[in-house]
Write an enzyme that holds these catalytic residues in place. Sequence first.
Site, PDB file in Angstrom:
ATOM      1  N   SER A 674      15.601  14.142  46.375  1.00 37.75           N
ATOM      2  CA  SER A 674      16.861  13.632  46.936  1.00 37.75           C
ATOM      3  C   SER A 674      18.108  14.068  46.168  1.00 37.75           C
ATOM      4  O   SER A 674      19.218  13.690  46.529  1.00 37.75           O
ATOM      5  CB  SER A 674      16.815  12.093  47.007  1.00 37.75           C
ATOM      6  OG  SER A 674      16.679  11.547  45.727  1.00 37.75           O
ATOM      7  N   LYS A 717      19.991   2.593  45.966  1.00 41.19           N
ATOM      8  CA  LYS A 717      20.943   3.619  45.518  1.00 41.19           C
ATOM      9  C   LYS A 717      22.385   3.164  45.721  1.00 41.19           C
ATOM     10  O   LYS A 717      23.253   3.390  44.865  1.00 41.19           O
ATOM     11  CB  LYS A 717      20.671   4.927  46.256  1.00 41.19           C
ATOM     12  CG  LYS A 717      19.348   5.577  45.854  1.00 41.19           C
ATOM     13  CD  LYS A 717      19.056   6.834  46.644  1.00 41.19           C
ATOM     14  CE  LYS A 717      17.747   7.477  46.188  1.00 41.19           C
ATOM     15  NZ  LYS A 717      17.433   8.697  46.929  1.00 41.19           N
TER      16      LYS A 717
END
Length: 798
Positions: A674, A717
Amino acid sequence: MKQSYPVLPLRDIVVFPHMIVPLFVGRDKSVAALEAAMADDKEIFLVAQLDPAEDDPGREDLYDTGVSAEVLQLLKLPDGTVRVLVAGKERGSLDGVEEREGYLVAEVSPVEEVAVEGAEVQALMRSVIDQFENYAKLNRKLPAETAVQLAELEDASRLADAVAANIAVKVSDKQALLVEQDPQKRLEMVFAFMEGELGVLQVEKKIRSRVKRQMEKTQREYYLNEQLKAIQRELGNEGEEGDGDEIAELTNKIATLKLSKEARTKAQAELKKLKTMAPMSAEATVVRNYLDVLLGLPWGKKSKLKRDLVEAEEVLDADHYGLEKVKDRIIEYLAVQARTNKLKGPILCLVGPPGVGKTSLGKSIAKATGREFVRQSLGGVRDEAEIRGHRRTYIGSLPGKIVTNLRKAGTGNPLFLLDEIDKLGQDFRGDPASALLEVLDPEQNNKFNDHYLEIDIDLSDVMFVTTANTLNLPQPLLDRMEIIRLEGYTEDEKVEIAERHLLAKQVEAHGLKDGEFELTQEGLRDLIRYYTREAGVRTLEREIAKLARKALRRILEGKAESVVVTPENLHEFAGVRKYRFGLSEEEHQIGAVTGLAWTEVGGELLTIESVTVPGKGNIKTTGKLGDVMKESVDAAFSFVKARAPTYGIKPSLFHRKDVHVHLPEGAVPKDGPSAGIGLVTSIVSTLTGVPVRREIAMTGEVTLRGRVLPIGGLKEKLLAALRGGIETVLIPAENEKDLVEIPANIREGLKIVPVSHVDEVLRLALTETLAPIDWSDADELAAHPPTVVQGIGEPLPH
């Protein structure tokens, strides 16, 4: 000189000279021989048969040597047999046998005795007498005076015959002694026979002593148990029927408990076995423990469940702040149960970082539903027997934790919290995760079979809730559970949790009185921002406990009557700040990008740095990157090379420069795809010299075509970005649908921008717009003219 005697064949005995022996005679020929002897001079010839089973012996069935004897007494018994007392006189050799008037008559030659004398014979006689005394002590069949009588004999021949008559050896061995004419050899033979018999008798004595001791112990225990029962009856602790008697108590339990048919049959069979065993034997202990476990289970006992959904919601809200999605799912679960009155459904699995309240949420569910709460930690469990129990093949075997905790709960419908299910081990002893498949399957657990009990247990009324930090679990086990994620708390949620629960808890734990300790909301926010960085609230609770300790010390030392902790004096109690809050960089940086990473303990900010160094277009990575992240770096670098002119980068630069990508905190392993768009942005910024905006963080996987692919762990996140003071977050466009599940305060605190291509990322993240350049093959040739190779035949340079 030969003589004729009536013959009396003997079956299992050998008679020696000078011995008086009683005999029972039943055969017609033998009775006739006795009558003939009594009618004449009362003398008869005694000789042993070769085969005791022969009823009509002839010459070939008799030994060659016997004893002439005198009939001392004869008595006829009512059953036709004759009891006779005979005294042996001397050895005789059987020369011939003939039948006369219904009995056998023998021609016998006397055997001459051999006279022996000397010191050796005397020594041998003494040894035989001593040995016989030892033999007589161990052989309980011999009269005590026999050894004394033998000690008085002075003739070696008579002594040997007397000893031979009194020792228990085979007929063939006794016949060998009778045949032997030399008294010295006979003494040696009887000595050898006694040696062998002594060994056998000593072993018999040991066995008798051991058996006697055991019997005495058993009798003593039985006597003491009976005494104890009598004392209890006198004290009124048990009735005459034996209410306190163990067997009676177990019988009563089996009769009154609502056992299943299988369990009742098994319990009755075990009780029947117990009745026949010695009370203190090891086997009785095993059976008694088994019955204790079996009858200790909550047969037919169930807690009364609460069906008020409003009350359940109030309980959950009072115990936990936030976690709305989780609470909704639990209330839905209870609603279905209240309507259908059945619990068949998926097993709940609460997944989240440490400290977010998974275990306490399980307690709240039990409280809201009115169930007994049982917690079983599975961390580090490696043995399948911990779940299914040990087989009942040895003393000390135990049932599994499922049965043990069911017994502890006391009801058939508790809430089982299986904690840390992702920490299950696996080794040669078995696979406990596979053993749990039966427990956590609603279609199978109504017949859960424990190895110890060996009967089916119904677990269908038990509500199972499991907890885990990650989904690192076998797929079949995951398939049986409904996953509910607890991602972590925002700063506002942590403030609420601290004010509602943690502060009051620590004030009480440290014995502080009302008004002695106060932590202002601004001080609490600074404590969260500068001293903790976690998804849950465990570290926050420890920090609050630290403040309470220091405050209490000040009060007890008389330095203050009460303590108020504010942002201004927080450092006096909490120490030096551990973390920075707000932007990680004070100004825009070239090649420095803030990425977002997911970890087991929540989201984290991930700084990506890159620089160019002289080289040949290679890329170098540092920071303990995993294989997946290294491949992301390679993909990002290849993409930038392919699109270099579009971003204003001269391709010739790659022939002269290397790119070094580094992710700080080099000791911490990092992996995952990611960080792709962050890597592209960092490399482009380094090669173009255009800074990256300091207030922007990003996450997303990149392809070689520049597409931004979706990622997981979005809430964690975004929470990390909010905690780190980031203003704008770039996320993959395909993750836009997940924003619905993100709490409103996170969405409001951040500017979330979905992107689908790297070009959008660069346009938003870089401080300047990148201007494309034209680059052709001619430019490439101009930047790198071809090298001339020295040909054959050309003059060499001077």
